[in-house]
Design a protein around this motif. Sequence first.
Motif, PDB file in Angstrom:
ATOM      1  N   ASP A 140     -11.305  28.580   1.714  1.00  0.00           N
ATOM      2  CA  ASP A 140      -9.854  28.377   1.758  1.00  0.00           C
ATOM      3  C   ASP A 140      -9.272  29.719   2.199  1.00  0.00           C
ATOM      4  N   HIS A 181      -5.022  26.006   3.594  1.00  0.00           N
ATOM      5  CA  HIS A 181      -4.214  25.462   2.494  1.00  0.00           C
ATOM      6  C   HIS A 181      -2.756  25.877   2.722  1.00  0.00           C
ATOM      7  N   TYR A 237     -11.977  31.338  -2.146  1.00  0.00           N
ATOM      8  CA  TYR A 237     -10.548  31.473  -1.835  1.00  0.00           C
ATOM      9  C   TYR A 237     -10.285  32.887  -1.361  1.00  0.00           C
ATOM     10  N   HIS A 284      -1.440  37.418   5.582  1.00  0.00           N
ATOM     11  CA  HIS A 284      -2.109  36.223   6.080  1.00  0.00           C
ATOM     12  C   HIS A 284      -3.092  36.582   7.191  1.00  0.00           C
ATOM     13  N   THR A 303      -7.399  35.396  -0.659  1.00  0.00           N
ATOM     14  CA  THR A 303      -5.977  35.768  -0.725  1.00  0.00           C
ATOM     15  C   THR A 303      -5.869  37.219  -1.179  1.00  0.00           C
ATOM     16  N   PHE A 359      -6.150  32.701  -9.783  1.00  0.00           N
ATOM     17  CA  PHE A 359      -7.444  32.044  -9.565  1.00  0.00           C
ATOM     18  C   PHE A 359      -8.344  32.119 -10.795  1.00  0.00           C
ATOM     19  N   TYR A 374       2.556  25.219  -7.572  1.00  0.00           N
ATOM     20  CA  TYR A 374       1.390  25.824  -6.915  1.00  0.00           C
ATOM     21  C   TYR A 374       0.114  25.595  -7.732  1.00  0.00           C
ATOM     22  N   ASP A 417      -3.378  23.500  -6.997  1.00  0.00           N
ATOM     23  CA  ASP A 417      -4.704  24.108  -6.966  1.00  0.00           C
ATOM     24  C   ASP A 417      -5.682  23.404  -7.896  1.00  0.00           C
ATOM     25  N   SER A 429      -4.021  30.207   5.231  1.00  0.00           N
ATOM     26  CA  SER A 429      -3.043  29.540   4.365  1.00  0.00           C
ATOM     27  C   SER A 429      -1.639  30.138   4.319  1.00  0.00           C
ATOM     28  N   ASN A 462       2.603  30.019   4.830  1.00  0.00           N
ATOM     29  CA  ASN A 462       3.597  29.077   4.324  1.00  0.00           C
ATOM     30  C   ASN A 462       4.521  28.625   5.445  1.00  0.00           C
ATOM     31  N   GLN A 497      -3.127  37.590  -6.350  1.00  0.00           N
ATOM     32  CA  GLN A 497      -3.326  36.236  -6.874  1.00  0.00           C
ATOM     33  C   GLN A 497      -4.596  36.116  -7.726  1.00  0.00           C
TER      34      GLN A 497
END
Length: 654
Positions: free
Chosen positions: A132, A172, A348, A146, A350, A358, A326, A330, A135, A137, A354
């Motif tokens: 993932d 995602h 994942y 990103h 990111t 997670f 959110y 998930d 992702s 927005n 975050q």
Amino acid sequence: SEKTSCGSIRNELLELFRTALTVSFPSVSAEPVVAACNNAKNGDYQCNNAMALFGKLKGTPSAPKAPRDVATAIVGALPANGLIAETSLAGPGFINIRLSRDSLSTRLSEMLVKGLASWAPTGYIGKKVVIDFSSPNVAKEMHVGHLRSTIIGDTLCRIFEYCGADVLRLNHVGDWGTQFGMLIEHMADARRLRVAAGGEDKDMDEDVADLQELYRAAKKRFDEEEEFKTRAREAVTRLQSGDPESLASWQRICAASRREFEAIYSRLGVTLQERGESFYNPMLKDVVEELKAAGVATIDNGAACVFVEGQSVPLIVQKSDGGFGYASTDMAAIKHRLNEEKADWIIYVTDVGQSQHFELVFAAAKKAGWLVDGSGPKVSHVGFGLVLGEDGKRFRTRSGDLVRLVELLDEAKSRCAATIRERRAEAGEEVNEAEVEDAACAMGYGAVKYADLKNHRTTNYKFSFDEMLNLKGNTAVYLLYAHARIAGIVRKADKDVYALAADTPISLDHPKHLYPSPSLFWPSHATVTATYFSPRLQELELALHLCKLPEALEDAIEELAPNRRVDVAFRNLVPTGFTLNALDLPLRATHYRSIKLRVTDYLYDLSEKFNSFYVDCKVLGSEQEASRLLLCEATAVVMRKCFELLGIRPLYRI
Ligand code: ARG
């Protein structure tokens, strides 16, 4: 274990020592510990089991007197093999291993004949790996964060794909949520205004032409106008209840966003399957009900929360107003990936901001029984640090806006184009614009990716065009030139290297013949420098490094899973009385580095090793031309594989 099925040198050594350990000390079970030597003077690899084993055997009837005796016994029990040329003991009981040159040169010849696929680590064949990443927005800026996720995620995918895993690249996208209410309402107002001014009463492309502007304007009104805010909230409800008109506006916004994202992905050569938050929308209710019914989620202040041991905050899977967010998404996503996608590993990518989110999601999934610690599918969060401007602050443009990715890529490209033109002019070469354009893309985008990947992923790094485009530093530009030069050597030889590979053995003896054997000198020439006694075998060093590619990739994969850190395994093996520092275990350092670092470092080291080789060893027109040409080609092939794994397009001439 997963690692042992691959035919890397390290794995072959591990197998040999596994046997030796069981044969020499059947009463204790010990995992073999084998690592590359940091210092080539000591050996190529070393086995570090003796000290820990000595500690374990202490007090038993057959206990050896010293760790060195343990090492001697292990060496004595090594099965016959063609890989190890020689072993020696060092320090308290390290077993240093010298590999047979024949085994290295055979490995290289085989790789050239069969292709690099034959070197791929095999521990992940057929494994379903869901990654993932990227992702962004919808309607918000796709920012450098990103970009990092896109670059790191893509590299991970490429490594797993090379290893034969079944990789699902998931985007995602943040395409669902309350922000759509204000966007839809603002668009509707624009249309009403247009009609009032005599314009057309239909949706126009211009409404979604500048999504960032749309977002900004809508947000401003949402914050300032009470009436607008109310309408925006009603619009969210309409959208969520499936009102066709609202859905149509939502789709138009997503489609416009998608076009912008796609433009970036195609420039970067990244493929992704879009499966945004909206995809999980129909599942949210059931998932949250399941969590509540099982007592995994409990009601706290009206909200459904999953409390997790050791965490200061709960995971809120349903807000007190009944809405989902959110975290709800998930939870639905992880369940879907486990049950429907049958993932063996979900990763994942990111920013580290975050991490807690997670950790909570993973812990909640365990609490729900969807995941089991230590068996079954694995989950990992690959966190990364911030991209900073040269001022050390969050990377922004001069006007203070977050930097737009498109502009950033444009600048990298145009700077590269200028350099290439300059160098061509200096060399008095003709400039073919289409060719320059093509090379500038490969170089510019490659430089941006490499500059990101070469850093430890969890630390922040400064974005600097000057640095990443430096022709002499650890940059993609430097490496691309290095590769082009090697490709040029092979081209100039004008031979069928693959036919050569099939019948010319690769000699790794240079420059031994230049020096008399050290034993002839000793001891009367004791003053002769140590380097004289251990002439650097450039061909050998290059060959050894080439053969380590599979291990670099294994380490890269291993490191992304913090729960499988090898240094932890080491700690258990080190007996009391020794510290890790005193032992200076070579693997320790590598296992604190990040996933990407392993591949970029490997690549950079390779080009350095090639340079040393090329300085000392004449290729074209030499007696050993055929053999050395094969070393050049092997280097080029391995470099290209690294470029490919890093998402960088190699250049053959610049
Ligand atoms: N859209 C999120 C952001 O921009 C990243 C999503 C990461 N993936 C996930 N399954 N939560 O921060």
